[in-house]
Design an enzyme around this catalytic site. Structure first.
Site, mmCIF file in Angstrom:
data_model
loop_
_atom_site.group_PDB
_atom_site.id
_atom_site.type_symbol
_atom_site.label_atom_id
_atom_site.label_comp_id
_atom_site.label_asym_id
_atom_site.label_seq_id
_atom_site.Cartn_x
_atom_site.Cartn_y
_atom_site.Cartn_z
ATOM 1 N N HIS A 311 61.215 77.287 70.342
ATOM 2 C CA HIS A 311 61.374 78.735 70.363
ATOM 3 C C HIS A 311 60.636 79.327 69.183
ATOM 4 O O HIS A 311 60.621 78.738 68.111
ATOM 5 C CB HIS A 311 62.862 79.121 70.295
ATOM 6 N N ASP A 369 66.812 78.110 78.346
ATOM 7 C CA ASP A 369 66.339 77.763 79.683
ATOM 8 C C ASP A 369 66.505 76.294 80.043
ATOM 9 O O ASP A 369 66.311 75.921 81.197
ATOM 10 C CB ASP A 369 64.858 78.143 79.811
HETATM 11 N N1 CMC Z 1 56.854 70.837 73.797
HETATM 12 C C1 CMC Z 1 56.035 70.162 72.978
HETATM 13 N N2 CMC Z 1 55.553 70.635 71.820
HETATM 14 C C2 CMC Z 1 55.926 71.865 71.478
HETATM 15 C C3 CMC Z 1 56.795 72.647 72.270
HETATM 16 C C4 CMC Z 1 57.264 72.070 73.478
HETATM 17 N N3 CMC Z 1 58.096 72.749 74.273
HETATM 18 N N4 CMC Z 1 56.993 73.844 71.694
HETATM 19 C C5 CMC Z 1 56.271 73.824 70.551
HETATM 20 N N5 CMC Z 1 55.638 72.629 70.428
HETATM 21 C C6 CMC Z 1 54.802 72.186 69.281
HETATM 22 C C7 CMC Z 1 53.404 72.780 69.345
HETATM 23 O O1 CMC Z 1 52.528 71.954 70.061
HETATM 24 C C8 CMC Z 1 53.064 72.885 67.899
HETATM 25 O O2 CMC Z 1 52.732 71.602 67.434
HETATM 26 P P1 CMC Z 1 51.553 71.400 66.320
HETATM 27 O O3 CMC Z 1 52.071 72.098 65.086
HETATM 28 O O4 CMC Z 1 51.410 69.940 66.174
HETATM 29 O O5 CMC Z 1 50.339 72.069 66.887
HETATM 30 C C9 CMC Z 1 54.396 73.246 67.231
HETATM 31 O O6 CMC Z 1 55.415 72.712 68.111
HETATM 32 C C10 CMC Z 1 54.608 74.758 67.089
HETATM 33 O O7 CMC Z 1 54.446 75.334 68.367
HETATM 34 P P2 CMC Z 1 53.895 76.782 68.668
HETATM 35 O O8 CMC Z 1 53.237 76.795 70.011
HETATM 36 O O9 CMC Z 1 53.122 77.282 67.494
HETATM 37 O O10 CMC Z 1 55.246 77.598 68.732
HETATM 38 P P3 CMC Z 1 55.389 79.053 69.284
HETATM 39 O O11 CMC Z 1 56.409 79.700 68.441
HETATM 40 O O12 CMC Z 1 54.080 79.740 69.393
HETATM 41 O O13 CMC Z 1 55.920 78.824 70.778
HETATM 42 C C11 CMC Z 1 57.299 78.611 72.651
HETATM 43 C C12 CMC Z 1 57.217 79.017 71.185
HETATM 44 C C13 CMC Z 1 58.670 78.983 73.198
HETATM 45 C C14 CMC Z 1 56.249 79.387 73.470
HETATM 46 C C15 CMC Z 1 57.041 77.085 72.752
HETATM 47 O O14 CMC Z 1 58.021 76.399 72.020
HETATM 48 C C16 CMC Z 1 57.031 76.603 74.202
HETATM 49 O O15 CMC Z 1 55.978 76.692 74.848
HETATM 50 N N6 CMC Z 1 58.170 76.079 74.722
HETATM 51 C C17 CMC Z 1 58.232 75.672 76.097
HETATM 52 C C18 CMC Z 1 58.436 76.873 76.998
HETATM 53 C C19 CMC Z 1 59.860 77.400 76.911
HETATM 54 O O16 CMC Z 1 60.825 76.658 77.002
HETATM 55 N N7 CMC Z 1 59.961 78.731 76.800
HETATM 56 C C20 CMC Z 1 61.257 79.426 76.795
HETATM 57 C C21 CMC Z 1 61.536 80.097 75.465
HETATM 58 S S1 CMC Z 1 63.233 80.690 75.356
HETATM 59 C C22 CMC Z 1 63.392 81.891 76.564
HETATM 60 C C23 CMC Z 1 62.419 83.018 76.505
HETATM 61 O O17 CMC Z 1 61.952 83.412 75.442
HETATM 62 O O18 CMC Z 1 62.129 83.580 77.543
#
Ligand code: CMC
Length: 435
Positions: A311, A369
């Protein structure tokens, strides 16, 4: 921060004698913000924050999140207390009006929502224009946007009474649109809402009833859905809420703004994640495949993510996920599902991830989720409806945030700037002179 709550940050541009003094503003709780509005005038520079991870785009009194501690408050009330004691419509009143209703206000509010669930009859014909296999989010987005063409009498955003009526219309009618999007996709007749049913009860009824037989809504399932709606009702300045605010900042009508929010929610990184979790579990198939799947997630060259994990704000267990996990067991119990292979797989996947250095070091925990899809599936909702149900709940948050923004005297049109890295000024070349 100084005792009297005033403090400033002074920024000096290296190699010049230019500096800017930025006022710090303290919130009730949470980090203070540096007011950067004078920065461009004083130093001629913008701030750069793609994804807005360090930017407070507005002032709000609605929802507070402490991502490190795993805290979520609606108008100051912890989500755990609201989930245990409140109802979705009471929470809707809280988000929209700032306070939990007293008995008379509760009656009035419930009456306002539960008596306005019917759609203008001409809206029915919109559904026939969609393909049968249209995603319910496409239908929801289109029909909610089209509401602006039907409810002209509540479109003046500067009139508080119009804003109030539009809020009621949206909260009351979006479940009917969502249920009809589903009925249309399976070729069943639309089921009209019933005023004697509660909010979640009515949604279950419109989704699952058919005209040929009596349908009794299970009170346990109605309560579980009500709880899911409470947990999804608002979540601070997330992508879809920011979309609603940005659209609303132009003076667009509330139906158009909520349609924009629905479009933003649809993506798999946001509201589409609950649907993506079930697809992922189906692809993994069996606990034996988990190590292989986790290997793919960790592989930098693959775009596979563990859906329902991670998140932007929570760097600790999402408090909603904890409640969701408990509810999941209760719902499966009520439905007499003793061993659900999907739930078993999800529990094992969660266990493996929470012990894996990749997820631990990045503070990736289950989000809301991760379990919601399993509950919704057990309740008989098809996966394509999951995000639409999220949209039903979030409509309350969107319209509350929209109302707060419209009523804020300091509100201006949202207009971010950029760091331009394209070509500098150059002259047009005739076709014959281009290489
Ligand atoms: N699986 C694998 N790696 C992950 C994940 C994941 N679900 N989420 C983050 N990471 C890794 C990412 O690859 C990065 O690694 P590195 O530093 O080595 O490059 C690190 O963690 C930081 O990730 P980020 O993409 O910079 O984090 P963000 O804050 O931009 O993204 C997120 C947040 C929710 C989009 C992401 O965690 C994600 O894609 N999760 C899966 C989708 C999901 O479950 N979304 C629902 C969110 S809650 C409900 C809502 O908001 O609607």
């Amino acid at each position: 921060m100084a005792d009297n709550g005033t403090a400033t940050i002074t920024l000096t541009l290296d190699g010049t004698n230019q500096s800017a003094s930025l006022k710090l503003r303290a919130g009730t709780i949470g980090p203070s913000v540096a007011d950067i509005r004078s920065l461009y005038n004083e130093l001629g520079i913008f701030t750069f924050d793609p994804g807005y991870g360090g930017t407070a785009a507005c002032e709000s009194k609605i929802t507070y999140i402490d991502g490190d501690a795993g805290v979520l408050l609606y108008r100051g009330y912890p989500i755990e207390q609201l989930a245990e004691h409140s109802t979705f419509l009471e929470v809707a009143h809280l988000l929209l009006n700032g306070e939990l209703p007293n008995a008379a206000e509760k009656r009035l509010f419930e009456h306002g929502v539960l008596r306005h669930t019917m759609l203008h009859e001409q809206i029915r014909s919109f559904f026939n224009g969609f393909r049968r296999d249209a995603h319910p989010m496409a239908v929801l987005c289109g029909v909610v946007g089209a509401m602006s063409a039907f409810y002209h009498d509540s479109l003046d955003i500067n009139d508080p009474e119009h804003r109030r009526i539009s809020a009621f219309r949206l909260i009351a009618k979006v479940p009917t649109i969502a249920a009809w999007a589903f009925k249309y996709s399976i070729g069943q007749p639309f089921v009209y809402p019933r005023n004697d049913l509660g909010y979640a009860e009515n949604l279950l009824y419109m989704m699952h009833a058919v005209p040929t037989e009596e349908y009794r809504v299970s009170p346990v399932l109605a309560r579980a859905l009500d709880l899911i709606l409470i947990l999804h009702a608002d979540h601070e300045q997330n992508a879809s809420t920011s979309t609603v605010r940005l659209a609303g900042s132009t003076g667009a009508n509330p139906f158009a703004c909520i349609a924009a929010g629905i479009a933003s929610l649809w993506g798999p990184a946001h509201g589409g994640a609950n649907e993506a979790v079930l697809k992922m579990l189906a692809e993994i198939g069996h606990a034996e495949q988990i190590p292989d799947f986790i290997r793919k997630v960790k592989d930098r060259n693959s775009s596979v993510r563990l859906m329902g994990f991670g998140h932007r704000v929570y760097k600790n267990y999402d408090p909603r996920a904890k409640i969701m996990q408990r509810t999941c067991h209760e719902v499966l119990g009520e439905l007499g599902i003793k061993d659900d292979p999907l739930l078993d797989l999800a529990v094992e996947l969660e266990r493996v991830a929470l012990h894996d250095e990749y997820f631990v070091s990045r503070k990736l925990y289950p989000n809301v989720d991760f379990y919601s899809g399993i509950i919704l599936k057990a309740m008989g909702f098809p996966t394509s409806m999951f995000t639409a149900l999220f949209a039903v709940a979030r409509t309350v948050g969107w319209i509350s945030q929209w109302k707060e923004m419209v009523e804020d005297p300091s509100q201006r049109i949202g207009r971010p700037r950029q760091l331009y890295t394209g070509a500098p000024r150059r002259d047009y070349l005739p076709l014959s002179a281009r290489g």
